[in-house]
Design an enzyme around this catalytic site. Structure first.
Site: not given
Ligand SMILES: NC(=O)c1ccc[n+]([C@@H]2O[C@H](COP(=O)([O-])OP(=O)(O)OC[C@H]3O[C@@H](n4cnc5c(N)ncnc54)[C@H](OP(=O)(O)O)[C@@H]3O)[C@@H](O)[C@H]2O)c1
Length: 255
Positions: A145, A158
């Site tokens: 991120s 984070y």
């Molecule tokens: N969205 C953004 O704007 C953004 C920006 C920068 C970086 N990122 C990075 O991109 C990646 C995906 O982001 P996102 O926004 O799609 O995240 P998200 O919608 O919050 O989804 C998080 C995912 O991680 C899984 N997860 C969380 N804790 C877990 C655990 N203990 N064991 C197994 N799985 C677990 C969740 O599983 P469940 O579905 O079962 O809960 C979900 O599939 C992350 O690494 C995030 O830091 C996102």
């Protein structure tokens, strides 16, 4: 004509049934790969994503497994099942993450530790369990991120956990490259819009707050999960076969 073809390749995406991870699973499958997606909680969402992956690529069996990556025993058992079913792994995408907001001094110890438990220790658990199954030339992609690089108020734990992820990846690239030519890279999204999964999604129609975020990018738009997934696809393909230890921002040139 060059095309990205992952036929015959297989691998694992953590957090691969929802959000950006779901799009990564679908994109890799659409390119021909067999995908195993780990999730933590939502069985219905996992089954829906498995059906979508199966429709995107009918040439092999795909898998979804419920596996909390902070639980080392569960991770070990589940990764072994995937490794045995697929007969090896060509890619590993460490996408699952947890965040905690709020100012650092107001945060309690549990809130501080949670992102480290999932983003750092969870990723460690998966990498360690998967290592014996990684094929020669495999690709590991960590999803980081911008908060792991640039200080962002309210995202201390984070961001610090993502900075640790960046360093883990850089060290792993040095350690795994010489053994089996395994490449390790980081994809670092900026603010990413996940509503592009909506069939009514129209990238021309943004809310005021989304317009404000878009105005902070050189390209004047929000990033989407497709933007992130396509970059992961590049790193999982042979087109990046001499690229390792790199950190790539997918943020539209955030100003
Ligand atoms: N969205 C953004 O704007 C953004 C920006 C920068 C970086 N990122 C990075 O991109 C990646 C995906 O982001 P996102 O926004 O799609 O995240 P998200 O919608 O919050 O989804 C998080 C995912 O991680 C899984 N997860 C969380 N804790 C877990 C655990 N203990 N064991 C197994 N799985 C677990 C969740 O599983 P469940 O579905 O079962 O809960 C979900 O599939 C992350 O690494 C995030 O830091 C996102």
């Amino acid at each position: 004509m060059i095309s990205i073809n992952l036929s015959g390749k297989c691998g694992l995406v953590t957090g691969g049934t929802r959000g950006i991870g779901r799009r990564i699973s679908l994109t890799l499958a659409s390119a021909g790969a067999r995908v195993a997606a780990f999730y933590r909680g939502d069985n219905n969402q996992a089954e829906a994503t498995l059906r979508e992956i199966g429709s995107a690529n009918t040439h092999g069996q795909h898998l979804v497994y419920q596996a909390d990556i902070t639980n080392r025993d569960v991770v070990n058992d589940t990764v072994v099942r995937v490794g045995e079913r697929f007969g090896g792994l060509d890619f590993l995408v460490l996408n699952a993450a947890s965040g905690a907001g709020g100012s650092m001094v107001d945060m309690d110890a549990d809130g501080w530790m949670k992102p480290f438990d999932v983003n750092v220790h969870g990723a460690f658990n998966v990498v360690k369990a998967a290592a014996p199954y990684l094929n020669d030339g495999a690709s590991i992609v960590f999803i980081s991120s911008g908060a792991g690089h640039d200080p962002m108020s309210g995202l201390s734990s984070y961001g610090a956990s993502k900075a640790a992820v960046n360093h883990m990846a850089a060290v792993l690239a040095q350690e795994l490259g010489p053994q089996k030519h395994i490449r390790v890279n980081v994809v670092s999204p900026g603010h990413t819009y996940k509503g592009d999964d909506d069939p009514n999604f129209n990238p021309e129609v943004w809310s005021q707050s989304q317009r404000e975020i878009a105005s902070t990018t050189a390209l004047r738009r929000l990033g989407t999960s497709v933007d992130v997934a396509n970059t992961v696809l590049f790193f999982c393909s042979d087109l990046s076969s001499f690229v390792t230890g790199q950190f790539l921002r997918v943020n539209g040139g955030r100003l």
